[in-house]
Design a protein around this motif. Structure first.
Motif, mmCIF file in Angstrom:
data_model
loop_
_atom_site.group_PDB
_atom_site.id
_atom_site.type_symbol
_atom_site.label_atom_id
_atom_site.label_comp_id
_atom_site.label_asym_id
_atom_site.label_seq_id
_atom_site.Cartn_x
_atom_site.Cartn_y
_atom_site.Cartn_z
ATOM 1 N N ILE A 29 0.714 -1.050 -0.173
ATOM 2 C CA ILE A 29 -0.022 -0.112 0.260
ATOM 3 C C ILE A 29 1.043 1.188 -0.123
ATOM 4 N N ASP A 30 0.604 2.027 -0.898
ATOM 5 C CA ASP A 30 1.318 3.356 -1.185
ATOM 6 C C ASP A 30 0.629 4.332 -0.447
ATOM 7 N N PRO A 31 1.035 4.999 0.744
ATOM 8 C CA PRO A 31 0.137 5.891 1.450
ATOM 9 C C PRO A 31 -0.015 7.196 0.496
ATOM 10 N N ARG A 32 1.080 7.524 -0.279
ATOM 11 C CA ARG A 32 0.931 8.831 -1.250
ATOM 12 C C ARG A 32 0.006 8.346 -2.317
ATOM 13 N N HIS A 33 -0.668 9.413 -2.823
ATOM 14 C CA HIS A 33 -1.704 8.994 -3.876
ATOM 15 C C HIS A 33 -0.666 8.730 -5.177
ATOM 16 N N SER A 34 -0.672 7.349 -5.535
ATOM 17 C CA SER A 34 0.308 7.069 -6.373
ATOM 18 C C SER A 34 -0.353 7.769 -8.030
ATOM 19 N N ALA A 35 0.621 8.337 -8.552
ATOM 20 C CA ALA A 35 0.356 8.481 -10.162
ATOM 21 C C ALA A 35 -0.030 7.398 -10.769
ATOM 22 N N PRO A 36 -0.593 7.585 -11.838
ATOM 23 C CA PRO A 36 -0.988 6.036 -12.720
ATOM 24 C C PRO A 36 0.352 5.736 -13.449
ATOM 25 N N PRO A 37 1.058 4.598 -13.250
ATOM 26 C CA PRO A 37 2.171 3.984 -13.606
ATOM 27 C C PRO A 37 2.143 4.451 -15.033
ATOM 28 N N ALA A 38 3.531 4.768 -15.516
ATOM 29 C CA ALA A 38 3.885 5.149 -16.853
ATOM 30 C C ALA A 38 3.745 3.730 -17.786
ATOM 31 N N GLN A 39 2.953 3.441 -18.458
ATOM 32 C CA GLN A 39 3.092 2.241 -19.154
ATOM 33 C C GLN A 39 2.604 2.888 -20.521
ATOM 34 N N SER A 40 2.893 2.020 -21.710
ATOM 35 C CA SER A 40 2.505 2.806 -22.962
ATOM 36 C C SER A 40 0.993 2.310 -22.960
ATOM 37 N N PRO A 41 0.196 3.344 -23.022
ATOM 38 C CA PRO A 41 -1.428 3.174 -23.326
ATOM 39 C C PRO A 41 -1.698 2.211 -24.305
ATOM 40 N N LEU A 42 -2.485 1.220 -24.262
ATOM 41 C CA LEU A 42 -3.025 0.443 -25.164
ATOM 42 C C LEU A 42 -3.989 1.291 -26.175
ATOM 43 N N ARG A 43 -4.858 2.253 -25.540
ATOM 44 C CA ARG A 43 -5.790 2.931 -26.322
ATOM 45 C C ARG A 43 -5.226 4.521 -25.955
ATOM 46 N N GLN A 44 -5.730 5.558 -27.123
ATOM 47 C CA GLN A 44 -5.430 6.794 -26.783
ATOM 48 C C GLN A 44 -6.729 7.574 -25.929
ATOM 49 N N THR A 45 -7.885 6.842 -26.260
ATOM 50 C CA THR A 45 -9.060 7.571 -25.514
ATOM 51 C C THR A 45 -9.450 6.684 -24.368
ATOM 52 N N GLY A 46 -10.458 7.356 -23.687
ATOM 53 C CA GLY A 46 -10.889 6.787 -22.407
ATOM 54 C C GLY A 46 -10.080 7.221 -21.043
ATOM 55 N N ALA A 47 -9.550 8.484 -21.227
ATOM 56 C CA ALA A 47 -8.798 9.210 -19.989
ATOM 57 C C ALA A 47 -9.783 9.840 -19.085
ATOM 58 N N LEU A 48 -9.900 9.334 -17.788
ATOM 59 C CA LEU A 48 -11.199 10.117 -17.161
ATOM 60 C C LEU A 48 -10.180 10.696 -16.063
ATOM 61 N N SER A 49 -10.891 11.893 -15.793
ATOM 62 C CA SER A 49 -9.941 12.747 -14.782
ATOM 63 C C SER A 49 -11.220 13.422 -13.886
#
Ligand SMILES: Nc1ncnc2c1ncn2[C@@H]1O[C@H](COP(=O)(O)OP(=O)(O)O)[C@@H](O)[C@H]1O
Ligand SMILES: [Mg+2]
Lengths: 287, 260, 260
Positions: free
Chosen positions: A3-23
């Motif tokens: 468990i990472d107590p800091r709000h972990s940023a999304p791991p930088a992986q190569s995204p499979l898709r360009q769309t569907g980023a929700l914020s």
């Protein structure tokens, strides 16, 4: 990995898709309840990367369903911002699918009509429409039940049908609100495997709410842990395992113990859920 | 096992026949041996003769046809108007506000109580009959259409919202089907009331030629045999109508889980 | 999905009956119809006033209500006993069920000519026909109510070894009272409807006779007074019963159901 107590940023992986980023940025939500405001969510921040499977666990009443209603656009009375691929979410849209906690299939429609219902607002030829419906019935493994009414299907089958209805528009984001909550343990395990397969085939972003930590870990790339009063995310856990996963994996078990410890600790800490049985028995005897 | 069940059914049937047969025997005995009110009783043979007589002269068929025409005419117009009114009240709020008090105050008047007034306005011909029968079918149609359309669950409407249906699409795919069971119940009631009202109107407005009229004439001529034939026909018709509508609605609502 | 404010609702709800009254007044004031066809509200009020002052209305109403009391009391009382017997005794139910079901199919009004022939047109006839109208709804709902008590509750009682008197008083009666009362309420409505019909047909006294006489003498004002009074009495009877019902079952959530 723990468990990472800091709000972990999304791991930088190569995204499979360009769309569907929700914020979600600083989302706040309250209900006016008998002329006083009941704050359900405050300072809610969340970034979901395209194609990700995000699980959310949390105690009942912490605002999980409310969160999905905001993202789906069924409820748009909130402060802060929710954006999908940079555009602010306003009202419902076929880009955002939702599987309800209760299946909400229409009892008067056959399975194929129920799934076709999601396509009413799409400008499709009859042939294309039928093909989409047929493909998605096949995707969830319900071939042969096209003409069945919901009451003729088992619990697992209605839940699959609900998932097919939500997927038939190929939404950028699929939201699932405790989709397997009402199923028995065996059917649940089976449905989890199925959902994983569907997600890998479909590749859309999925956000699933569940109260089953094991389920959250088995399916999620990340698991967000929520707490109540007011509803917020306290931790985000990365589950660094490739899909499809092995349920017996020791990492999953360790993470499960950690999250459960976290959830139960805060529950007990609130005090009101602790019942002193000995005391009560004494009271009863005295009275 | 099977033989036992059969025996049970036969025994039950026999038990059920005891009381009607006993009553029948008593009645027949009274009629033939003359009791205190002998004139008021007719023997079974007499009733049989009356039936043959009515069938032969074609009076029964004529009266029956005319009663059915009245009933279904009133049912059609009454329930159609009721359906539209109920739907307007359920879907448009100001209409609901405006019509609800009027609907409820008119409904308080016993149905046949309207007859003298309608008789004064429209005479005692077929139009008056149609109006009263129509009114009897109108009330339940309004009530059940309204409740059916109002009672649609919000969670079902949300699915429509999720898939961005227009108001029109929402009506036809969600509101209307989910109101149908209630609307059928209303139709069943309309039908039953229309049939009752038909008999009542024909008794009270003896113009024209329906079953009620025949009964009325039978009563005036002290022909109890004719009256009894008519009662049986009226009862059987009511029974058949109920059967028909419940079959129809079961077919139309076959999507509902069968309850045991 | 947001509608008007509550005040808009109140305004429309209050305004619509007023509009009907105004329209009525306007039509008569402008003499759109001759007075034999549409009397003015004032004329109806005047007729009402004179009917009260001469004591005629009180006499008619008194007669009608007395009949209602007897017929309804006898009918629903015996319906209650009959329904109980049907529910509790298998033999009784097998003996009487076929007859009961068959008679239930025949609209009460169809029995009027038969009962006139058997009982004449005196008081007995009217009380019998009202009793018949009141009998069936109460009997049917009692039967359903008692049979419909869930087995599970008896099992709960068995687990806690509830003695029989407590079982009857604490479980059986509260569980059946709602169904029985809604049947009795329907009985009351039916009884009032049939009473008015019977008085229209055999016009010698009562509110129905007053209306029928008014019709024959083309006294539209008297007929309208009759319609309104019949409606108000019907409403008052039903309301009164609902209040009573509410007192007897305070544990239930308030229901908004309406008797058809
Ligand atoms: N429409 C509403 N009006 C008032 N309060 C609501 C409404 N919907 C949800 N709530 C409240 O918001 C809180 C969170 O509810 P919900 O999101 O359904 O929780 P859960 O995490 O169990 O899905 C609860 O305290 C609930 O009572
Ligand atoms: Mg929830």
């Amino acid at each position: 990995m723990s468990i990472d107590p800091r709000h972990s940023a999304p791991p930088a992986q190569s995204p499979l898709r360009q769309t569907g980023a929700l914020s979600l940025k600083d989302v706040r939500k309250h209900f006016d309840f008998k002329d006083r405001a009941l704050t359900v969510l405050t300072g809610f921040n969340l970034d979901v990367r395209p194609g990700e499977f995000l699980s959310i666990v949390g105690p009942s009443g912490c605002g999980k369903s409310t969160l999905l209603r905001l993202i789906s656009g069924l409820d748009d009375a909130y402060e802060g911002s929710i954006t999908l691929d940079g555009t602010r979410v306003a009202g419902t849209s076929l880009e955002r699918g939702l599987v309800f906690q209760d299946h909400r299939l229409f009892p008067w429609m056959t399975l194929e009509d129920n799934i076709g219902f999601a396509l009413i607002r799409r400008d499709l030829s009859k042939v294309a429409r039928n093909r989409l419906v047929r493909d998605h019935i096949a995707l969830v493994g319900l071939d042969g039940f096209e003409k069945a009414y919901p009451h003729q299907l088992s619990g697992g089958m209605t839940q699959r049908a609900a998932i097919a209805r939500a997927l038939v528009n190929e939404p950028k984001v699929l939201l699932l609100d405790e989709p397997f909550g009402a199923l028995d343990a065996l059917t649940r395990v089976h449905m989890q495997t199925e959902l994983q397969r569907i997600w890998m085939a479909q590749g859309s972003t999925m956000i699933m709410i569940t109260h089953d930590v094991e389920e959250a870990l088995y399916l999620g790339d990340r698991v967000a842990v929520m707490q109540a009063h007011p509803g917020r995310i306290t931790h985000i856990v990365d589950v660094d395992l490739p899909h499809p996963r092995d349920r017996a994996s020791p990492l999953l078990h360790r993470l499960k113990d950690d999250i459960l410890a976290e959830l139960t600790a805060t529950q007990a800490g609130r005090g009101d859920s602790v019942v002193h049985l000995a005391h009560r028995r004494g009271d009863a005897a005295a009275g | 096992m099977k033989a036992h069940a059969l025996y049970g059914a036969a025994g039950r049937l026999a038990l059920g026949l005891i009381v009607p047969l006993a009553l029948f025997a008593l009645w027949d005995h009274q009629a033939r041996n003359g009791g205190a009110n002998a004139f008021a009783f007719v023997s079974a043979a007499q009733v049989g003769r009356a039936l043959r007589e009515l069938l032969h002269s074609g009076d029964l068929a004529l009266a029956y046809g005319s009663s059915l025409k009245n009933a279904f005419g009133g049912l059609f117009w009454g329930s159609l108007a009721g359906l539209l009114t109920g739907a307007a009240m359920a879907l448009v709020r100001p209409v609901d506000w405006a019509l609800t008090p009027i609907y409820h105050s008119f409904r308080q008047v016993p149905l046949l109580g309207w007859l003298p007034l309608i008789g004064l306005w429209f005479g005692s011909g077929d139009l008056s009959k149609l109006i009263v029968i129509g009114l009897s079918a109108f009330y339940p149609a309004v009530l059940y259409t309204y409740e059916g359309l109002k009672g649609v669950e919000a969670r079902m409407l949300e699915v429509g919202q999720l898939y961005r249906l227009t108001a029109w699409q929402t009506f036809w795919t969600i509101r209307w089907p989910s109101a149908l069971p209630s609307i059928f119940t209303g139709l069943l009631q309309s039908l039953a009331f229309a049939w009752i009202a038909t008999i009542g109107v024909e008794l009270l407005f003896p113009s024209g030629f329906g079953l009620g009229t025949v009964m009325q004439h039978g009563q005036l001529q002290a022909r109890l045999d004719i009256v009894v034939v008519c009662i049986v026909v009226v009862g059987l018709t009511g029974f058949l109508i109920n059967l028909l509508v419940s079959r129809l609605s079961r077919h139309a609502l076959r999507w509902r889980a069968v309850r045991s | 999905m947001s509608g008007g404010t509550p005040s808009a609702k109140t305004v429309v709800t209050m305004a619509s009956p007023l509009c009907v009254l105004l329209l009525w007044h306007g039509l008569t004031a402008a003499r759109v119809f001759p007075p034999e066809v549409l009397v003015s509200p004032q004329a109806v009020l005047a007729a009402f006033d004179s009917l009260i002052r001469t004591g005629e209305l009180a006499r008619h109403l008194g007669e009608s209500l007395q009949r209602l009391l007897w017929g309804f009391g006898i009918g629903s009382g015996s319906g209650l006993l009959f329904g109980l017997a049907m529910a509790l005794s298998v033999t009784f139910s097998r003996l009487f069920d076929p007859l009961f079901q068959a008679l239930r199919q025949v609209p009460v009004l169809a029995f009027i000519p038969l009962l006139i022939l058997v009982f004449g047109i005196d008081e007995v006839f009217k009380i019998v026909i009202i009793a018949k109208a009141a009998f069936f709804p109460t009997a049917l709902s009692t039967l359903d109510g008692v049979r419909g008590v869930p087995k599970a509750w008896f099992e709960v009682a068995r687990i806690y070894r509830t003695p029989l008197p407590a079982l009857v008083w604490r479980v059986l009666i509260p569980a059946t009272v709602p169904a029985v009362l809604s049947g009795v309420r329907l009985s009351l409505t039916r009884a009032w409807l049939v009473l008015v019909a019977a008085e229209l047909i055999v016009a010698d006294s009562g509110i129905g006779q007053m209306m029928e006489m008014g019709r024959q003498m083309f006294r539209l004002d008297v007929v309208m007074v009759g319609v309104i009074v019949a409606g108000v009495i019907g409403f008052a009877l039903d309301r009164g019963f609902v209040l009573l019902q509410a007192r007897m079952q305070r544990w239930r959530p308030p229901a908004t159901g309406a008797a058809a």
